[in-house]
Scaffold this motif. Structure first.
Motif, PDB file in Angstrom:
ATOM      1  N   LEU A 274       0.824  -1.206   0.000  1.00 19.62           N
ATOM      2  CA  LEU A 274       0.000   0.000   0.000  1.00 19.62           C
ATOM      3  C   LEU A 274       0.857   1.254   0.000  1.00 19.62           C
ATOM      4  N   PRO A 275       0.585   2.166  -0.896  1.00 18.07           N
ATOM      5  CA  PRO A 275       1.357   3.409  -0.879  1.00 18.07           C
ATOM      6  C   PRO A 275       1.033   4.213   0.381  1.00 18.07           C
ATOM      7  N   ARG A 276       1.994   4.944   0.873  1.00 24.26           N
ATOM      8  CA  ARG A 276       1.724   5.787   2.031  1.00 24.26           C
ATOM      9  C   ARG A 276       1.175   7.117   1.515  1.00 24.26           C
ATOM     10  N   LEU A 277       0.064   7.532   2.063  1.00 28.52           N
ATOM     11  CA  LEU A 277      -0.582   8.748   1.569  1.00 28.52           C
ATOM     12  C   LEU A 277      -0.426   9.889   2.566  1.00 28.52           C
ATOM     13  N   THR A 278      -0.355  11.083   2.034  1.00 30.31           N
ATOM     14  CA  THR A 278      -0.291  12.263   2.894  1.00 30.31           C
ATOM     15  C   THR A 278      -1.543  13.097   2.646  1.00 30.31           C
ATOM     16  N   GLU A 279      -2.114  13.567   3.737  1.00 31.72           N
ATOM     17  CA  GLU A 279      -3.336  14.356   3.591  1.00 31.72           C
ATOM     18  C   GLU A 279      -2.966  15.816   3.296  1.00 31.72           C
ATOM     19  N   ILE A 280      -3.558  16.345   2.249  1.00 24.52           N
ATOM     20  CA  ILE A 280      -3.290  17.733   1.857  1.00 24.52           C
ATOM     21  C   ILE A 280      -4.639  18.465   1.846  1.00 24.52           C
ATOM     22  N   VAL A 281      -4.665  19.643   2.438  1.00 24.54           N
ATOM     23  CA  VAL A 281      -5.894  20.446   2.372  1.00 24.54           C
ATOM     24  C   VAL A 281      -5.613  21.646   1.460  1.00 24.54           C
ATOM     25  N   LEU A 282      -6.379  21.753   0.385  1.00 25.24           N
ATOM     26  CA  LEU A 282      -6.243  22.902  -0.515  1.00 25.24           C
ATOM     27  C   LEU A 282      -7.387  23.855  -0.210  1.00 25.24           C
ATOM     28  N   SER A 283      -7.071  25.157  -0.122  1.00 21.59           N
ATOM     29  CA  SER A 283      -8.162  26.083   0.174  1.00 21.59           C
ATOM     30  C   SER A 283      -7.983  27.409  -0.552  1.00 21.59           C
ATOM     31  N   LEU A 284      -9.094  28.125  -0.626  1.00 21.48           N
ATOM     32  CA  LEU A 284      -9.127  29.339  -1.441  1.00 21.48           C
ATOM     33  C   LEU A 284     -10.247  30.240  -0.921  1.00 21.48           C
ATOM     34  N   SER A 285      -9.961  31.528  -0.837  1.00 23.55           N
ATOM     35  CA  SER A 285     -11.017  32.433  -0.402  1.00 23.55           C
ATOM     36  C   SER A 285     -11.732  32.981  -1.636  1.00 23.55           C
ATOM     37  N   ALA A 286     -13.017  32.766  -1.730  1.00 22.51           N
ATOM     38  CA  ALA A 286     -13.802  33.282  -2.869  1.00 22.51           C
ATOM     39  C   ALA A 286     -15.239  33.457  -2.401  1.00 22.51           C
ATOM     40  N   PRO A 287     -15.497  34.505  -1.574  1.00 20.87           N
ATOM     41  CA  PRO A 287     -16.812  34.670  -0.946  1.00 20.87           C
ATOM     42  C   PRO A 287     -17.956  34.817  -1.946  1.00 20.87           C
ATOM     43  N   GLU A 288     -17.646  35.336  -3.148  1.00 19.87           N
ATOM     44  CA  GLU A 288     -18.709  35.582  -4.132  1.00 19.87           C
ATOM     45  C   GLU A 288     -19.044  34.356  -4.979  1.00 19.87           C
ATOM     46  N   ALA A 289     -18.141  33.370  -4.932  1.00 19.33           N
ATOM     47  CA  ALA A 289     -18.257  32.252  -5.891  1.00 19.33           C
ATOM     48  C   ALA A 289     -19.466  31.368  -5.596  1.00 19.33           C
ATOM     49  N   LYS A 290     -20.006  30.771  -6.675  1.00 17.70           N
ATOM     50  CA  LYS A 290     -21.143  29.862  -6.500  1.00 17.70           C
ATOM     51  C   LYS A 290     -20.674  28.406  -6.467  1.00 17.70           C
ATOM     52  N   ARG A 308     -15.205  18.767  -6.582  1.00 16.58           N
ATOM     53  CA  ARG A 308     -15.923  19.956  -6.100  1.00 16.58           C
ATOM     54  C   ARG A 308     -15.451  20.326  -4.687  1.00 16.58           C
ATOM     55  N   MET A 309     -15.206  21.616  -4.450  1.00 19.70           N
ATOM     56  CA  MET A 309     -14.729  22.056  -3.131  1.00 19.70           C
ATOM     57  C   MET A 309     -15.924  22.447  -2.252  1.00 19.70           C
ATOM     58  N   GLN A 310     -15.713  22.370  -0.945  1.00 17.74           N
ATOM     59  CA  GLN A 310     -16.781  22.696   0.013  1.00 17.74           C
ATOM     60  C   GLN A 310     -16.580  24.113   0.547  1.00 17.74           C
ATOM     61  N   ALA A 311     -17.670  24.859   0.697  1.00 18.73           N
ATOM     62  CA  ALA A 311     -17.551  26.239   1.179  1.00 18.73           C
ATOM     63  C   ALA A 311     -17.877  26.332   2.658  1.00 18.73           C
ATOM     64  N   ALA A 312     -17.133  27.192   3.356  1.00 17.52           N
ATOM     65  CA  ALA A 312     -17.458  27.512   4.753  1.00 17.52           C
ATOM     66  C   ALA A 312     -17.058  28.960   4.982  1.00 17.52           C
ATOM     67  N   GLY A 313     -18.058  29.818   5.093  1.00 16.54           N
ATOM     68  CA  GLY A 313     -17.807  31.241   5.343  1.00 16.54           C
ATOM     69  C   GLY A 313     -16.930  31.893   4.292  1.00 16.54           C
ATOM     70  N   GLY A 314     -17.185  31.584   3.029  1.00 14.19           N
ATOM     71  CA  GLY A 314     -16.439  32.240   1.946  1.00 14.19           C
ATOM     72  C   GLY A 314     -15.122  31.551   1.606  1.00 14.19           C
ATOM     73  N   THR A 315     -14.713  30.571   2.436  1.00 20.74           N
ATOM     74  CA  THR A 315     -13.486  29.837   2.120  1.00 20.74           C
ATOM     75  C   THR A 315     -13.861  28.457   1.589  1.00 20.74           C
ATOM     76  N   VAL A 332     -11.026  26.131 -10.265  1.00 25.53           N
ATOM     77  CA  VAL A 332     -11.983  26.602 -11.279  1.00 25.53           C
ATOM     78  C   VAL A 332     -13.124  27.293 -10.530  1.00 25.53           C
ATOM     79  N   ILE A 333     -13.114  28.643 -10.579  1.00 26.10           N
ATOM     80  CA  ILE A 333     -14.110  29.418  -9.829  1.00 26.10           C
ATOM     81  C   ILE A 333     -15.210  29.850 -10.805  1.00 26.10           C
ATOM     82  N   ASP A 334     -16.382  29.320 -10.622  1.00 23.26           N
ATOM     83  CA  ASP A 334     -17.514  29.583 -11.530  1.00 23.26           C
ATOM     84  C   ASP A 334     -17.089  29.518 -13.000  1.00 23.26           C
ATOM     85  N   GLY A 335     -16.380  28.469 -13.324  1.00 23.25           N
ATOM     86  CA  GLY A 335     -15.987  28.233 -14.721  1.00 23.25           C
ATOM     87  C   GLY A 335     -14.670  28.875 -15.124  1.00 23.25           C
TER      88      GLY A 335
END
Ligand SMILES: Nc1ncnc2c1ncn2[C@@H]1O[C@H](COP(=O)(O)OP(=O)(O)O)[C@@H](O)[C@H]1O
Ligand SMILES: [Mg+2]
Length: 364
Positions: A274-290, A308-315, A332-335
């Motif tokens: 089994l390959p060893r995996l590392t958890e990476i969190v990618l995030s982006l602030s885009a309060p206006e994005a849908k 698809r990314m999950q939103a929490a308070g604009g992040t 990819v922010i709203d296309g």
């Protein structure tokens, strides 16, 4: 004399392969082995290229005109390894025994009165839960249930175990079953998933040996021989040899061979494959994005539910698990495709735009 049935009503899960090659490996350990082919399809008999006019049918049937004893139909395969052959006529036994009293005990009665100096009798069963399989379970003290590490592996297993329990209760017969994982493909994550399920369900009933997929096992069978003569040093030989040692050491603890515990063995396998995996969190602030996606080398640049990314308070954020390596990605922010404003690592891509990239280094 240890009598072991190899059974599972599912076809193609490795019963015959296990019967033939385990017999050959026990024989290589200087044990005297008789393999009884109880499948009317006679795959073990054919897979060892043995021919005989008379078969298990003539031993078990009361209608057979030939009236033979078990010892009369036995043929030698290789040193220490004998076989009692099958043929298609055996399929008629089901009907023939239908009205008979103690029809489920016919093989047990025969083996009870059979005092040849075999250390092991292995019984290769047909792929159903009919009278032949029930005879095999009744005659055995142990059962090996080969379970293929594939999609429908566990299907029908409860039914088989139900029958084993019923035979134990009704016929007052003590029999222990153990699961053998076969056809394990370490290139497939799926195999590990099945292994985990089996481990959860049958923890104390699992052989620590696991039989991997190995084409030599198939080749040996089609060449009419077993793996110890076909290729002694292949993975298939190693696996079945390890199974033979595991069986022997259970019974002869003074010959303790330091068989690793199941847990230890599983951990080794997991580590090995089994390959060893590392958890990476990618995030982006885009309060206006849908809607925001992250696409990159790790998901073939696909925009779908998984990216698809999950939103929490604009992040917007997404957690991914990666093997060590270098990965390019973009959001990819709203296309609209953009690079990661929080990541200074960027490279021009073939379209003249900027890709962000990550270097993942997993700990040893
Ligand atoms: N570990 C393995 N690696 C590769 N092929 C295998 C393996 N085990 C079984 N096979 C092949 O899969 C097919 C079905 O196996 P078999 O032992 O005949 O199953 P069963 O007796 O349960 O129906 C055979 O062609 C056999 O050669
Ligand atoms: Mg078979």
């Amino acid at each position: 004399m240890r009598i072991i049935a190899i059974t599972n009503q599912k076809g193609g899960c490795g019963k015959t392969t296990t019967a033939i090659n385990l017999a050959a490996c026990l024989a290589a350990n200087n044990k005297k082995v008789l393999l009884i082919d109880l499948d009317p399809q006679a795959h073990a008999t054919l897979g060892l290229n043995i021919k005989n006019e008379i078969s298990m049918y003539d031993v078990l049937s009361k209608l057979s005109t030939r009236k033979v004893r078990l010892q009369d139909i036995i043929k030698n395969v290789t040193p220490n390894f004998d076989i009692a052959v099958s043929n298609i006529v055996l399929s008629t036994l089901e009907q023939e025994l239908a009205g008979e009293i103690s029809r489920e005990s016919r093989l047990w009665e025969i083996l009870d009165g059979f005092n040849r100096d075999y250390d092991y009798v292995l019984i290769d069963c047909p792929p159903n839960l009919g009278i032949l399989t029930i005879n095999a379970i009744r005659a055995s003290g142990e059962i090996i249930i080969p379970v293929e590490a594939s999609r429908f592996a566990l299907e029908g297993l409860n039914q088989l175990i139900g029958i084993i329990n019923l035979i134990q209760e009704r016929l007052n017969h003590d029999v222990k079953y153990r699961i053998l994982v076969t056809n394990f493909d370490s290139r497939l994550r799926h195999s590990f998933k099945i292994l985990d399920q089996i481990r959860v369900g049958f923890r104390n009933r699992l052989f620590s040996t696991i039989v991997h997929v190995n084409v030599k096992l198939k080749e040996a069978q089609s060449q009419g021989t077993h793996i110890m003569t076909y290729d002694k040093y292949c993975r298939g030989s190693k696996d079945y040899f390890s199974l033979s040692r595991e069986l022997i050491s259970q019974h002869e603890p003074h010959q303790e061979l330091a068989v690793p515990s199941i847990e230890k063995k599983m951990n080794e396998i997991m580590k090995e494959h089994l390959p060893r995996l590392t958890e990476i969190v990618l995030s982006l602030s885009a309060p206006e994005a849908k809607e925001v996606y992250v696409a990159g080398d790790f998901n073939n640049w696909k925009l779908d539910e998984n990216s698809r990314m999950q939103a929490a308070g604009g992040t917007w954020s997404k957690t991914i698990n990666l093997k060590s390596g270098r990965y390019h990605y973009r959001f990819v922010i709203d296309g609209k495709w953009v690079d990661d404003p929080n990541n200074p690592n960027k490279e021009t891509n073939p379209y003249g735009e900027m890709d962000s990239f990550l270097e993942v280094k997993t700990k040893k």
